[in-house]
Design a protein around this motif. Structure first.
Motif, PDB file in Angstrom:
ATOM      1  N   THR A  39       0.795  -1.224   0.000  1.00 53.10           N
ATOM      2  CA  THR A  39      -0.188   0.143  -0.104  1.00 53.10           C
ATOM      3  C   THR A  39       0.807   1.190   0.108  1.00 53.10           C
ATOM      4  OG1 THR A  39      -0.144  -0.085   2.540  1.00 53.10           O
ATOM      5  CG2 THR A  39      -1.829  -1.192   1.144  1.00 53.10           C
ATOM      6  N   THR A  40       0.245   2.179  -0.556  1.00 53.89           N
ATOM      7  CA  THR A  40       0.899   3.498  -0.320  1.00 53.89           C
ATOM      8  C   THR A  40      -0.218   4.468   0.154  1.00 53.89           C
ATOM      9  OG1 THR A  40       0.379   4.081  -2.568  1.00 53.89           O
ATOM     10  CG2 THR A  40       2.591   3.369  -2.291  1.00 53.89           C
ATOM     11  N   SER A  41       0.325   5.277   1.054  1.00 55.85           N
ATOM     12  CA  SER A  41      -0.647   6.378   1.735  1.00 55.85           C
ATOM     13  C   SER A  41       0.174   7.375   2.673  1.00 55.85           C
ATOM     14  CB  SER A  41      -1.426   5.500   2.892  1.00 55.85           C
ATOM     15  OG  SER A  41      -0.769   5.037   3.876  1.00 55.85           O
ATOM     16  N   LYS A  42      -0.212   7.921   3.425  1.00 63.11           N
ATOM     17  CA  LYS A  42       0.328   9.108   4.673  1.00 63.11           C
ATOM     18  C   LYS A  42       0.305   8.306   5.958  1.00 63.11           C
ATOM     19  CE  LYS A  42       2.321  12.043   3.332  1.00 63.11           C
ATOM     20  NZ  LYS A  42       3.608  12.017   2.871  1.00 63.11           N
ATOM     21  N   HIS A  43      -0.011   7.015   6.035  1.00 62.37           N
ATOM     22  CA  HIS A  43      -0.079   6.176   7.079  1.00 62.37           C
ATOM     23  C   HIS A  43      -1.267   6.557   7.985  1.00 62.37           C
ATOM     24  CE1 HIS A  43       3.779   4.351   5.827  1.00 62.37           C
ATOM     25  NE2 HIS A  43       4.358   5.593   5.815  1.00 62.37           N
ATOM     26  N   PHE A  44      -2.044   7.228   7.277  1.00 64.92           N
ATOM     27  CA  PHE A  44      -3.611   7.362   8.086  1.00 64.92           C
ATOM     28  C   PHE A  44      -4.355   5.913   8.205  1.00 64.92           C
ATOM     29  CE2 PHE A  44      -8.039   8.371   8.078  1.00 64.92           C
ATOM     30  CZ  PHE A  44      -7.985   9.306   9.350  1.00 64.92           C
ATOM     31  N   TYR A  45      -4.173   5.369   9.056  1.00 65.31           N
ATOM     32  CA  TYR A  45      -4.998   4.079   9.436  1.00 65.31           C
ATOM     33  C   TYR A  45      -4.698   2.978   8.383  1.00 65.31           C
ATOM     34  CZ  TYR A  45      -7.047   6.109  13.335  1.00 65.31           C
ATOM     35  OH  TYR A  45      -7.216   6.544  14.673  1.00 65.31           O
ATOM     36  N   ASP A  46      -3.415   2.999   7.757  1.00 64.59           N
ATOM     37  CA  ASP A  46      -3.052   2.066   7.022  1.00 64.59           C
ATOM     38  C   ASP A  46      -2.992   0.441   7.868  1.00 64.59           C
ATOM     39  OD1 ASP A  46      -0.986   2.618   8.937  1.00 64.59           O
ATOM     40  OD2 ASP A  46       0.589   2.454   7.395  1.00 64.59           O
ATOM     41  N   ILE A  69       1.134 -13.120   4.197  1.00 60.22           N
ATOM     42  CA  ILE A  69       2.439 -12.388   4.448  1.00 60.22           C
ATOM     43  C   ILE A  69       2.330 -11.145   4.901  1.00 60.22           C
ATOM     44  CG2 ILE A  69       4.963 -12.012   3.599  1.00 60.22           C
ATOM     45  CD1 ILE A  69       4.603 -14.378   1.475  1.00 60.22           C
ATOM     46  N   ARG A  70       2.955 -10.653   6.081  1.00 60.70           N
ATOM     47  CA  ARG A  70       2.586  -9.380   6.311  1.00 60.70           C
ATOM     48  C   ARG A  70       3.158  -8.472   5.173  1.00 60.70           C
ATOM     49  NH1 ARG A  70       2.050  -7.619  11.577  1.00 60.70           N
ATOM     50  NH2 ARG A  70       1.145  -9.456  11.862  1.00 60.70           N
ATOM     51  N   GLY A  71       2.225  -7.219   4.685  1.00 57.85           N
ATOM     52  CA  GLY A  71       2.768  -6.566   3.678  1.00 57.85           C
ATOM     53  C   GLY A  71       3.544  -5.209   4.144  1.00 57.85           C
ATOM     54  N   LEU A  72       3.529  -4.640   2.961  1.00 61.50           N
ATOM     55  CA  LEU A  72       4.472  -3.452   2.983  1.00 61.50           C
ATOM     56  C   LEU A  72       3.535  -2.239   3.039  1.00 61.50           C
ATOM     57  CD1 LEU A  72       7.350  -1.781   2.502  1.00 61.50           C
ATOM     58  CD2 LEU A  72       6.813  -1.970   0.185  1.00 61.50           C
ATOM     59  N   SER A  73       3.681  -1.172   4.008  1.00 60.33           N
ATOM     60  CA  SER A  73       2.937  -0.140   3.855  1.00 60.33           C
ATOM     61  C   SER A  73       3.921   1.061   3.671  1.00 60.33           C
ATOM     62  CB  SER A  73       2.410   0.054   5.313  1.00 60.33           C
ATOM     63  OG  SER A  73       1.587   1.342   5.659  1.00 60.33           O
ATOM     64  N   ALA A  74       4.114   1.599   2.603  1.00 63.50           N
ATOM     65  CA  ALA A  74       4.678   2.681   2.412  1.00 63.50           C
ATOM     66  C   ALA A  74       4.266   4.099   2.219  1.00 63.50           C
ATOM     67  CB  ALA A  74       5.470   2.214   0.970  1.00 63.50           C
ATOM     68  N   ASP A  75       4.986   5.122   2.389  1.00 61.97           N
ATOM     69  CA  ASP A  75       4.575   6.435   2.117  1.00 61.97           C
ATOM     70  C   ASP A  75       4.506   6.596   0.853  1.00 61.97           C
ATOM     71  OD1 ASP A  75       5.115   9.457   1.711  1.00 61.97           O
ATOM     72  OD2 ASP A  75       4.613   9.259   3.930  1.00 61.97           O
ATOM     73  N   MET A  76       3.743   7.735   0.328  1.00 59.46           N
ATOM     74  CA  MET A  76       3.455   7.767  -0.866  1.00 59.46           C
ATOM     75  C   MET A  76       4.607   8.286  -1.916  1.00 59.46           C
ATOM     76  SD  MET A  76      -0.159   9.826  -0.654  1.00 59.46           S
ATOM     77  CE  MET A  76      -0.172  10.582  -2.248  1.00 59.46           C
ATOM     78  N   GLU A  77       5.734   8.850  -1.089  1.00 59.27           N
ATOM     79  CA  GLU A  77       6.829   9.386  -1.606  1.00 59.27           C
ATOM     80  C   GLU A  77       8.190   8.331  -1.629  1.00 59.27           C
ATOM     81  OE1 GLU A  77       5.111  11.748   0.181  1.00 59.27           O
ATOM     82  OE2 GLU A  77       4.110  12.320  -1.700  1.00 59.27           O
ATOM     83  N   ASP A  78       7.901   7.266  -0.948  1.00 56.53           N
ATOM     84  CA  ASP A  78       8.875   6.415  -0.695  1.00 56.53           C
ATOM     85  C   ASP A  78       9.701   5.897  -2.042  1.00 56.53           C
ATOM     86  OD1 ASP A  78       8.765   6.582   2.239  1.00 56.53           O
ATOM     87  OD2 ASP A  78       7.867   4.629   2.504  1.00 56.53           O
ATOM     88  N   LEU A  79       9.100   5.570  -2.866  1.00 55.83           N
ATOM     89  CA  LEU A  79       9.653   5.267  -3.983  1.00 55.83           C
ATOM     90  C   LEU A  79      10.619   5.895  -4.663  1.00 55.83           C
ATOM     91  CD1 LEU A  79       9.780   2.546  -5.928  1.00 55.83           C
ATOM     92  CD2 LEU A  79       8.088   3.403  -7.298  1.00 55.83           C
TER      93      LEU A  79
END
Length: 445
Positions: A100-107, A126-136
């Motif tokens: 997922t991508t988000s600003k970590h608001f209730y990810d 498998i536990r997923g990846l929670s990324a910030d929108m700009e992480d990439l």
């Protein structure tokens, strides 16, 4: 390894989240990636799931890739999951994860929603990846994405996955109206916003019980009958003036028929660990209000058909919605006693204008929004003006006097001689302003 990517973003190939997948595809050419645009092509997929089912059946790993919308996944992905479950597909034993991508608001609630549905399908999670929108776009973000992917590959090779919850939702018992009708006072406008379908007998009876027990008149808005043209597209066309790109009139309907009420009661049947695709469409389309807490102070209540006791994630979402919006949550009515108590609390909140302060769910969520809107104020003009007008820009660096006082106090505490002389004076000093308030208080008449 064959990997099936379920792109839940309604933006399709323009998805920010999908680009993390595309990056991994280039970095790991030994593995084949098949992308199904589950969000952008949901209407076609609801009619024919053949291609998607074939890709999932052929895959060694299924990745749900999506942006976080309103606490969970976009409504389009809700619809895809509902269609997947009714298709009769057997995905048991398949490995599944998410990006997922988000600003970590209730990810966290979004990830749990996908995990719960994957467990329903017998998949190995498998536990997923929670990324910030700009992480990439950052070296660390790319490093994190690669580390996640290699971890997922290790999990598959080692047959390591998350254990499913120890509980399982139970079928809802038949609900029969049982609450006596009370006298109504023509005061306050309370709207019941429901996803009420012809076969929702239990929910219909719960609404009838609430209307009987509630001391004020109500009106019903049935979302199942609203002509939604589709779910939120994430296009940001509404960011400037709050006008949705769809022409189904929902933005005006929302403001005139729901947000002008004094109280709102949401009524739904639990579907796939959430409020269901229709309600998710309603939630996502409220982005025409941006990140503005336009119903602040309005009390909410819920009528829920289904085994809420086995849905801790859904309960968290409901509580967090109220806290972020600064709404008093009067309760979640699941049986006669709970509905009766909720109706009385809702009436009290209206009569006394009761709105408690936000807890961690609300304070933490609003700080994320505060920082987001400050950075994006150039495009989110309506949000920016709202945040300025309501004092939401409460950045700690503005409190210069307090910061200087803390620096002085810290210097004294770090000095052994001064610290020894202070003794208990620090505790006394911290308590002093509160003692002053207590001393000045007078009995309430």
């Amino acid at each position: 390894m064959k990997i099936c990517v379920l792109n839940g973003s309604p933006r399709g190939t323009y998805s920010t989240t999908l680009h993390t997948v595309l990056y991994l595809q280039k970095r790991y050419p030994a593995h084949s990636f098949k992308v199904i645009h589950a969000g952008a092509k949901i209407r076609a997929l609801e009619k024919d799931m053949t291609e998607a089912l074939r890709a999932m059946n052929d895959a060694d790993l299924i990745i749900f890739a999506y942006p976080v919308y309103t606490f969970i996944a976009p409504s389009q992905l809700h619809r895809f999951i509902a269609a997947l479950k009714t298709s009769g597909a057997d995905l048991s034993g398949k490995f599944a994860t998410q990006i997922t991508t988000s600003k970590h608001f209730y990810d966290v609630t979004a990830h749990r929603y996908i995990e719960d549905n994957c467990h329903d399908l017998g998949m190995k999670v498998i536990r997923g990846l929670s990324a910030d929108m700009e992480d990439l776009t950052t070296p660390q973000g790319r490093k994190d994405a690669e580390a996640f992917f290699e971890y997922a590959l290790w999990c598959i090779g080692s047959d390591v996955h998350e254990a499913p919850p120890a509980y399982a939702p139970r079928p809802a018992a038949e609900y029969a109206p049982s609450l006596p009708s009370v006298k109504k006072e023509e005061k306050f406008d309370t709207v019941i916003v429901a996803d009420l379908r012809p076969d929702d007998k239990n929910l219909r009876n719960m609404i009838a019980d609430f209307e009987a027990a509630y001391p004020y008149p109500t009106r019903l808005v049935n979302l199942a009958e609203y002509p939604f043209q589709g779910g939120c597209l994430g296009c940001f066309r509404c960011a400037g003036e709050g006008k949705c790109v769809y022409r189904d009139g929902f933005d005006a309907f929302l403001r005139e028929n729901i947000q002008r009420a004094d109280a709102v009661v949401y009524a739904f049947t639990i579907r796939d660990h959430s409020m269901g695709p229709v309600f998710k469409t309603y939630d996502d389309r409220q982005f025409c209000n941006g990140h503005r807490t336009v119903t602040e102070g309005m009390p909410f209540g819920y009528l829920i058909s289904g085994d809420l006791d086995s849905e801790p994630n859904l309960r968290m979402i409901i509580e967090a919605r109220g806290e972020v919006g600064h709404n008093f949550l009067a309760g979640m009515g699941t049986d006669g006693a709970a509905i009766s108590a909720m109706s009385r609390r809702l009436a009290y909140a209206l009569e006394h204008k009761y709105v408690p302060p936000r807890n961690f769910y609300g304070v933490g969520g609003m700080k994320i929004f505060r920082d987001l809107i400050w950075l994006m104020r150039g495009i989110m003009k309506a949000d920016h003006e709202f945040y300025k007008a309501h004092g939401i820009y409460d950045f700690p660096q503005k409190q210069r006097g307090r910061m200087l006082a803390m620096c002085a106090l810290g210097a004294m505490v770090r000095n052994p001689k001064i610290s020894a002389k202070m003794g208990n004076k620090m505790n006394e000093g911290m308590a002093a302003p509160y003692k002053k308030v207590v001393a000045a208080a007078k009995p309430k008449r």
